[in-house]
Design an enzyme around this catalytic site. Structure first.
Site, PDB file in Angstrom:
ATOM      1  CB  CYS A 148      -0.909  -0.016   1.232  1.00  0.00           C
ATOM      2  SG  CYS A 148      -1.925   1.452   1.397  1.00  0.00           S
ATOM      3  CB  CYS A 151      -0.615   2.510   4.023  1.00  0.00           C
ATOM      4  SG  CYS A 151      -2.090   1.807   3.326  1.00  0.00           S
ATOM      5  CG  ASP A 152       3.141   1.222   4.429  1.00  0.00           C
ATOM      6  OD1 ASP A 152       2.697   1.697   5.483  1.00  0.00           O
ATOM      7  OD2 ASP A 152       2.954   0.039   4.078  1.00  0.00           O
TER       8      ASP A 152
END
Ligand code: NAP
Length: 322
Positions: A148, A151-152
């Site tokens: 992701c 997300c990261d």
């Protein structure tokens, strides 16, 4: 009709329990549905499945869920969702559905110990990123390996990352990563991309992106942090290590909907077919989150779908109560 997920016979369920609204899955969709159903006096039961909190719980920090300007840990957010739902009377059971029968109401959902008889059912079983299944992948997940970029990506500021895949996700997420990373190397197993023309053009014109064709990643190398990926050229057979701080894998998602195949309508990729009221093809069965949405994959969208599914389920139960 009973459908057994694994094809292996499951133990006889020992007890029967009637619930007005049963929710399968404990990610943002399932727990938001639980909150709304609980506040609607439906005493919902959530079966968590094998991964409490869903994919969001695997995310180190979630910075795009409204209300948390400093960000919030994925696991922490899941626990807050649970606490809030339980505060209003939802029951969260660490249990997994093994068989469902949606051919008549109440719907029958079996776990290892219990058969639930549900007046309405919310499917919030999520999706699972497909893994490469190479050495080092599991060990380095959260330490360099990610599924992701949204997300990261931030954690790879001014770092070098490798992206695997040649579809829309790989290119879209690869482009997103260029906001942070110094370089994004897209490794694709063929010499032609599957992604749409617009994304291809944007990626090819982006100076931070380079492509390695006809190549697969065969190992994620590193102990506590990612150091390199081992590459194999499928045409020449040559292998080489490429130094990298991150490995982002975008080779597709698989919705966790096998349990419902043949009982609710699924699209060709296995996602539950739905409308904007979260209906499925079976009256009284609703869907929320990634089990029915291949497009957004965000905590906030899944939570919104969960709330909507619960509101519709409450309406359904009230209309059919007598
Ligand atoms: P996808 O289209 O299935 O692409 C997966 C990619 O991963 C393919 O390039 C495939 O290679 C590669 N791949 C699969 N297994 C692999 C393996 N074991 N090792 C190495 N490479 C592997 O998946 P997606 O990109 O997640 O897209 C899913 C759907 O969502 C698509 O319909 C897509 O159009 C849609 N989507 C749309 C957008 C958008 O419109 N902005 C964004 C994201 C997703 P091959 O090409 O050789 O098969």
């Amino acid at each position: 009709m009973d459908f057994n997920l694994s094809g292996i016979s499951t133990p006889q369920s020992t007890t029967e329990q009637h619930v007005k609204i049963l929710i399968l899955g404990s990610g943002p969709a399932g727990l938001s549905a639980a909150l709304y159903a609980a506040r609607g006096e439906m005493n919902p039961v959530v079966l968590t499945g094998m991964e409490f909190g869903g994919q969001a719980a695997l995310t180190f920090t979630i910075e795009n869920y409204p209300g948390f300007p400093e960000g919030v840990g994925g696991q922490q957010l899941g626990e807050l969702f649970q606490k809030q739902a339980e505060h209003f009377g939802a029951k969260v059971e660490f249990d997994t559905a093994t068989e469902v029968d949606l051919s008549q109401r109440p719907f029958r959902v079996k776990t290892y110990n219990t058969t639930y008889l549900a007046d309405a059912l919310i499917i919030a079983t999520g999706a699972t990123p497909i893994h490469l299944e190479i050495p080092g992948e599991t060990e380095l997940t959260g330490r360099g390996v990610s599924y992701c970029a949204t997300c990261d990506g931030w954690f790879f500021k001014e770092k070098d990352v490798v992206v695997v895949g040649g579809g829309d996700s790989a290119l879209e997420e690869g482009l997103f990563l260029t906001r942070y990373a110094n370089s994004v190397t897209i490794v694709h197993r063929r010499d032609a991309l599957r992604a749409g023309a617009v994304l291809q053009k944007r990626a090819q014109e982006n100076p931070k992106i380079k492509f390695i064709w006809n190549t697969v990643v065969t190992e994620a190398v590193g102990q506590d942090a990612m150091k390199a990926v081992r590459l194999k050229n499928l045409v020449t057979g040559e292998t080489a290590d490429q130094t990298t701080n991150g490995l982002f894998i975008f080779i597709g998602h698989r919705p966790n909907t096998e349990l419902f195949a043949g009982q609710v309508d699924l699209d060709e990729r296995g996602y539950v077919k739905t409308d904007f009221l979260m209906h499925t093809s079976v009256p009284g069965v609703f869907v929320a989150g990634e089990a029915g949405d291949p497009n957004h994959r965000q905590v906030v969208t899944s939570a919104g779908m969960g709330a909507a599914a619960a509101m519709q389920a409450i309406k359904f139960v009230e209309e059919h109560e007598n």
